[in-house]
Design a protein around this motif. Structure first.
Motif, PDB file in Angstrom:
ATOM      1  N   ASN A 234      58.136 107.926 -73.353  1.00  0.00           N
ATOM      2  CA  ASN A 234      56.848 108.631 -73.487  1.00  0.00           C
ATOM      3  C   ASN A 234      55.707 107.871 -72.820  1.00  0.00           C
ATOM      4  OD1 ASN A 234      57.011 106.620 -75.431  1.00  0.00           O
ATOM      5  ND2 ASN A 234      55.750 107.715 -76.903  1.00  0.00           N
ATOM      6  N   LEU A 235      55.828 106.535 -72.779  1.00  0.00           N
ATOM      7  CA  LEU A 235      54.763 105.755 -72.151  1.00  0.00           C
ATOM      8  C   LEU A 235      55.116 105.337 -70.728  1.00  0.00           C
ATOM      9  CD1 LEU A 235      53.927 104.100 -75.417  1.00  0.00           C
ATOM     10  CD2 LEU A 235      52.066 104.599 -73.849  1.00  0.00           C
ATOM     11  N   SER A 236      56.420 105.401 -70.383  1.00  0.00           N
ATOM     12  CA  SER A 236      56.815 105.022 -69.025  1.00  0.00           C
ATOM     13  C   SER A 236      56.611 106.190 -68.073  1.00  0.00           C
ATOM     14  CB  SER A 236      58.292 104.626 -68.984  1.00  0.00           C
ATOM     15  OG  SER A 236      58.570 103.647 -69.923  1.00  0.00           O
TER      16      SER A 236
ATOM     17  N   SER B  25      44.843 106.795 -85.253  1.00  0.00           N
ATOM     18  CA  SER B  25      45.481 105.468 -85.292  1.00  0.00           C
ATOM     19  C   SER B  25      44.455 104.386 -84.978  1.00  0.00           C
ATOM     20  CB  SER B  25      46.590 105.376 -84.244  1.00  0.00           C
ATOM     21  OG  SER B  25      47.451 106.468 -84.360  1.00  0.00           O
ATOM     22  N   PHE B  26      43.661 104.639 -83.932  1.00  0.00           N
ATOM     23  CA  PHE B  26      42.752 103.585 -83.485  1.00  0.00           C
ATOM     24  C   PHE B  26      41.481 103.513 -84.334  1.00  0.00           C
ATOM     25  CE2 PHE B  26      44.776 103.195 -78.978  1.00  0.00           C
ATOM     26  CZ  PHE B  26      45.795 102.430 -79.533  1.00  0.00           C
ATOM     27  N   ALA B  27      41.110 104.620 -84.966  1.00  0.00           N
ATOM     28  CA  ALA B  27      40.014 104.549 -85.946  1.00  0.00           C
ATOM     29  C   ALA B  27      40.477 103.679 -87.115  1.00  0.00           C
ATOM     30  CB  ALA B  27      39.652 105.952 -86.428  1.00  0.00           C
TER      31      ALA B  27
ATOM     32  N   VAL C 152      45.516 112.325 -81.290  1.00  0.00           N
ATOM     33  CA  VAL C 152      46.279 111.689 -82.377  1.00  0.00           C
ATOM     34  C   VAL C 152      46.027 110.174 -82.393  1.00  0.00           C
ATOM     35  CG1 VAL C 152      48.549 111.203 -81.323  1.00  0.00           C
ATOM     36  CG2 VAL C 152      48.439 112.020 -83.646  1.00  0.00           C
ATOM     37  N   MET C 153      45.829 109.590 -81.196  1.00  0.00           N
ATOM     38  CA  MET C 153      45.495 108.154 -81.147  1.00  0.00           C
ATOM     39  C   MET C 153      44.125 107.910 -81.786  1.00  0.00           C
ATOM     40  SD  MET C 153      48.210 106.929 -79.987  1.00  0.00           S
ATOM     41  CE  MET C 153      47.711 105.221 -80.140  1.00  0.00           C
ATOM     42  N   ASP C 154      43.289 108.948 -81.813  1.00  0.00           N
ATOM     43  CA  ASP C 154      41.975 108.864 -82.449  1.00  0.00           C
ATOM     44  C   ASP C 154      42.118 108.341 -83.881  1.00  0.00           C
ATOM     45  OD1 ASP C 154      39.213 109.270 -82.689  1.00  0.00           O
ATOM     46  OD2 ASP C 154      39.465 111.338 -83.418  1.00  0.00           O
TER      47      ASP C 154
ATOM     48  N   LEU D  16      48.557  95.534 -76.612  1.00  0.00           N
ATOM     49  CA  LEU D  16      48.766  96.963 -76.871  1.00  0.00           C
ATOM     50  C   LEU D  16      49.220  97.652 -75.580  1.00  0.00           C
ATOM     51  CD1 LEU D  16      45.391  97.619 -78.791  1.00  0.00           C
ATOM     52  CD2 LEU D  16      47.647  97.382 -79.839  1.00  0.00           C
ATOM     53  N   HIS D  17      49.678  98.897 -75.698  1.00  0.00           N
ATOM     54  CA  HIS D  17      49.922  99.674 -74.483  1.00  0.00           C
ATOM     55  C   HIS D  17      48.558  99.912 -73.826  1.00  0.00           C
ATOM     56  CE1 HIS D  17      54.002 100.246 -75.732  1.00  0.00           C
ATOM     57  NE2 HIS D  17      53.633 100.811 -76.872  1.00  0.00           N
ATOM     58  N   ILE D  18      48.455  99.579 -72.541  1.00  0.00           N
ATOM     59  CA  ILE D  18      47.151  99.670 -71.882  1.00  0.00           C
ATOM     60  C   ILE D  18      46.983 101.089 -71.328  1.00  0.00           C
ATOM     61  CG2 ILE D  18      45.597  98.650 -70.166  1.00  0.00           C
ATOM     62  CD1 ILE D  18      46.463  96.760 -72.518  1.00  0.00           C
ATOM     63  N   THR D  19      46.407 101.926 -72.160  1.00  0.00           N
ATOM     64  CA  THR D  19      46.221 103.344 -71.833  1.00  0.00           C
ATOM     65  C   THR D  19      44.741 103.698 -71.971  1.00  0.00           C
ATOM     66  OG1 THR D  19      46.407 104.036 -74.133  1.00  0.00           O
ATOM     67  CG2 THR D  19      48.480 103.846 -72.890  1.00  0.00           C
ATOM     68  N   ALA D  20      44.424 104.931 -71.608  1.00  0.00           N
ATOM     69  CA  ALA D  20      43.033 105.395 -71.737  1.00  0.00           C
ATOM     70  C   ALA D  20      42.585 105.356 -73.203  1.00  0.00           C
ATOM     71  CB  ALA D  20      42.931 106.813 -71.195  1.00  0.00           C
ATOM     72  N   GLU D  21      43.514 105.621 -74.113  1.00  0.00           N
ATOM     73  CA  GLU D  21      43.172 105.631 -75.542  1.00  0.00           C
ATOM     74  C   GLU D  21      42.883 104.206 -76.018  1.00  0.00           C
ATOM     75  OE1 GLU D  21      45.945 107.215 -74.244  1.00  0.00           O
ATOM     76  OE2 GLU D  21      44.941 109.170 -74.229  1.00  0.00           O
ATOM     77  N   THR D  22      43.723 103.278 -75.557  1.00  0.00           N
ATOM     78  CA  THR D  22      43.507 101.869 -75.916  1.00  0.00           C
ATOM     79  C   THR D  22      42.174 101.386 -75.351  1.00  0.00           C
ATOM     80  OG1 THR D  22      45.871 101.480 -75.988  1.00  0.00           O
ATOM     81  CG2 THR D  22      44.491  99.541 -75.708  1.00  0.00           C
ATOM     82  N   ALA D  23      41.835 101.874 -74.164  1.00  0.00           N
ATOM     83  CA  ALA D  23      40.551 101.486 -73.569  1.00  0.00           C
ATOM     84  C   ALA D  23      39.412 101.877 -74.508  1.00  0.00           C
ATOM     85  CB  ALA D  23      40.386 102.184 -72.212  1.00  0.00           C
TER      86      ALA D  23
ATOM     87  N   ALA E 222      55.448 109.361 -69.023  1.00  0.00           N
ATOM     88  CA  ALA E 222      54.290 110.211 -69.359  1.00  0.00           C
ATOM     89  C   ALA E 222      53.128 109.297 -69.757  1.00  0.00           C
ATOM     90  CB  ALA E 222      54.655 111.182 -70.466  1.00  0.00           C
ATOM     91  N   GLU E 223      52.149 109.837 -70.472  1.00  0.00           N
ATOM     92  CA  GLU E 223      50.926 109.069 -70.741  1.00  0.00           C
ATOM     93  C   GLU E 223      50.814 108.568 -72.174  1.00  0.00           C
ATOM     94  OE1 GLU E 223      47.374 110.947 -68.696  1.00  0.00           O
ATOM     95  OE2 GLU E 223      48.931 112.412 -68.247  1.00  0.00           O
ATOM     96  N   GLY E 224      51.964 108.563 -72.896  1.00  0.00           N
ATOM     97  CA  GLY E 224      51.893 108.168 -74.308  1.00  0.00           C
ATOM     98  C   GLY E 224      51.353 109.311 -75.140  1.00  0.00           C
ATOM     99  N   HIS E 225      51.014 108.995 -76.374  1.00  0.00           N
ATOM    100  CA  HIS E 225      50.534 110.055 -77.276  1.00  0.00           C
ATOM    101  C   HIS E 225      49.169 110.566 -76.802  1.00  0.00           C
ATOM    102  CE1 HIS E 225      53.634 108.240 -79.451  1.00  0.00           C
ATOM    103  NE2 HIS E 225      53.000 107.765 -80.493  1.00  0.00           N
ATOM    104  N   PRO E 226      48.939 111.845 -77.013  1.00  0.00           N
ATOM    105  CA  PRO E 226      47.630 112.395 -76.654  1.00  0.00           C
ATOM    106  C   PRO E 226      46.487 111.751 -77.444  1.00  0.00           C
ATOM    107  CG  PRO E 226      49.238 114.141 -76.980  1.00  0.00           C
ATOM    108  CD  PRO E 226      49.885 112.872 -77.455  1.00  0.00           C
TER     109      PRO E 226
ATOM    110  N   ASP F   2      48.574  93.870 -82.384  1.00  0.00           N
ATOM    111  CA  ASP F   2      49.878  93.891 -81.741  1.00  0.00           C
ATOM    112  C   ASP F   2      50.458  95.289 -81.799  1.00  0.00           C
ATOM    113  OD1 ASP F   2      51.637  91.902 -80.605  1.00  0.00           O
ATOM    114  OD2 ASP F   2      51.231  90.656 -82.369  1.00  0.00           O
ATOM    115  N   ASP F   3      51.311  95.597 -80.842  1.00  0.00           N
ATOM    116  CA  ASP F   3      52.124  96.813 -80.903  1.00  0.00           C
ATOM    117  C   ASP F   3      53.547  96.344 -80.616  1.00  0.00           C
ATOM    118  OD1 ASP F   3      53.485  99.235 -80.338  1.00  0.00           O
ATOM    119  OD2 ASP F   3      51.603 100.208 -79.807  1.00  0.00           O
ATOM    120  N   GLY F   4      54.214  95.864 -81.677  1.00  0.00           N
ATOM    121  CA  GLY F   4      55.575  95.348 -81.511  1.00  0.00           C
ATOM    122  C   GLY F   4      55.719  93.886 -81.891  1.00  0.00           C
TER     123      GLY F   4
END
Ligand code: ADE
Length: 419
Positions: A341-343, A356-358, A352-354, A50-57, A345-349, A124-126
């Motif tokens: 958006n991910l390069s 997707s990831f739920a 909204v990832m809440d 996945l994109h390794i972001t704070a949301e993914t964490a 900036a920080e990707g989706h806020p 997976d993301d992709g």
């Protein structure tokens, strides 16, 4: 514990970012609490690309709380938040294989490390992890009881695998859930794409001709936000229905060839290849800004751009390369055509990832509960998962909605009552 991150000293900053994102992920936090009590993923080995972001964490923390033994690797060479990756390793004891700016060789080495975990469940993301396993790791096919896919491009690839008869384990198309694409693809990509372009260039959107290739959920979201900031939005499409939709939403619609000559800012969100090509670059105005917000860096024909460039100046500011053509006009290419958006900036806020990831977390539990019952097909997310996620999200937003009365329910299920 094996891992490969940039620098563990970044972990302090990463931890704060993870906690900050968690403030805006109340549904996932609730699921995490419940998972911690019930441990529905106990005994599962999970590899998530996945994109390794704070949301993914926060998703990884949730899966771990549910009892899963989780390993993460990057799903894009430029989207990793190095501080977050370090904190996941140091503070949450979750192995991560991801470094922002890694080259293709390292990217695939990191996927290899996730494969070496011998997962029963993948994310997976992709679809890079699943396609690696399908092509090179037959020994794992039997043990994988389910695999979640996060993005449109991945679902397209996985459906192509199903059609070609090469799929060997069940896939759940998380992207196609309403609780994912209606919000993440539209409002997430919409906002984060504007954010990435502005952070990279500091360009004023108001009054600019912003050319948007693709009017799917992501393109629509970006068009809506660009329009709201005062851009003259031009949409290019290949699908007649989407083109009409864009026109009736108040966008100008034309071919890329026509748009190329008048655009100030270009962004591709199509999932397809060579959407902006050398012919288009030759027609562009001096100073045109060109970015991509689709999953792969193929939407802009960069090799074609390199061929027609007389001069290339890399990194004239972060995430901006200047290509001067033989006609003397300059094109500013952002983030090497990788998702802006991910390069930049920080990707989706987080909020909204809440959703997707739920959806990801509950779908993972569904796979575990149904082990052995699912076939090697691409499945939709079950309706009960979408109902739970949407109900919890609404509650977290403090919004109450009406309920059907028994009379209304009966009316909706009958056909006898007319005029
Ligand atoms: N995809 C888009 N934005 C994202 C984010 N913030 N985290 C993980 N994946 C994403």
């Amino acid at each position: 514990m094996k891992y490969d991150v940039k620098d563990l000293k970044l972990a302090g900053v990463g931890r704060k970012r993870i906690e900050w994102a968690d403030n805006d992920m109340p549904v996932l936090a609730k699921i995490r609490k419940d998972f911690a009590k019930r441990k529905p993923l106990r005994g599962m080995k999970m590899s998530a690309c996945l994109h390794i972001t704070a949301e993914t964490a926060n998703l990884a923390r949730t899966l771990k709380a549910g009892g899963a033994d989780v390993v993460l690797c990057a799903s894009n060479p430029l989207s990793t938040q190095d501080d977050v990756a370090s904190s996941l390793v140091r503070d949450y004891k979750i192995p991560v294989f991801a470094i922002k700016g890694e080259n293709n060789r390292v990217y695939y080495e990191h996927i290899k490390a996730a494969v070496a975990h011998k997962p029963n469940i993948t994310m997976d993301d992709g679809a890079d992890l699943v396609s690696t396993i399908i092509l090179k790791h037959r020994e794992l096919h039997e043990r994988i009881l389910g695999s979640m896919e996060e993005t449109t491009t991945g679902v397209i690839r996985l459906k192509a695998m199903e059609k070609d008869g090469v799929l060997r384990f069940p896939i759940i198309a998380v992207n196609d859930a309403a609780t994912k694409h209606l919000f993440d693809n539209r409002y997430g990509t919409g906002q984060s794409t504007v954010d990435g372009i502005i952070r990279a260039t500091d360009v004023l959107i108001a009054g600019k001709n912003v050319v948007i290739a693709g009017y799917g959920w992501c393109g629509k979201g970006f068009a809506m936000r660009a329009k709201g900031m005062g851009a003259n939005v031009i949409v290019t499409e290949v699908d007649p229905i989407k083109a009409i939709e864009a026109a009736m939403d108040g966008m100008r619609v034309m071919s890329m060839k026509e748009a190329a000559a008048i655009g100030d800012v270009f962004c591709t969100l199509t999932g397809d290849i060579n959407v902006i090509n050398a012919e288009h670059f030759r027609r562009m105005k001096d100073g045109a800004i060109v970015a991509n917000s689709g999953h792969f860096n193929v939407e802009i024909d960069i090799p074609g751009l390199k061929k027609i460039a007389a001069k290339i100046r890399k990194n004239i500011r972060n995430y901006v390369d200047e290509y001067t053509l033989k006609n003397g006009r300059r094109i500013f290419l952002l983030a090497d055509g990788r998702l802006i958006n991910l390069s930049a900036a920080e990707g989706h806020p987080a909020s909204v990832m809440d959703m997707s990831f739920a959806t990801q977390a509950l779908t993972t539990e569904f796979c575990v509960k149904n082990r052995g019952k699912l076939e090697a097909k691409v499945y939709d997310v079950p309706k009960f998962v979408e109902d739970r996620v949407s109900t919890m999200k609404l509650a977290s937003m403090g919004i109450k909605i009406d309920k059907l009365t028994p009379r209304q329910k009966k009316y909706l299920s009958s056909w006898k009552e007319g005029t």
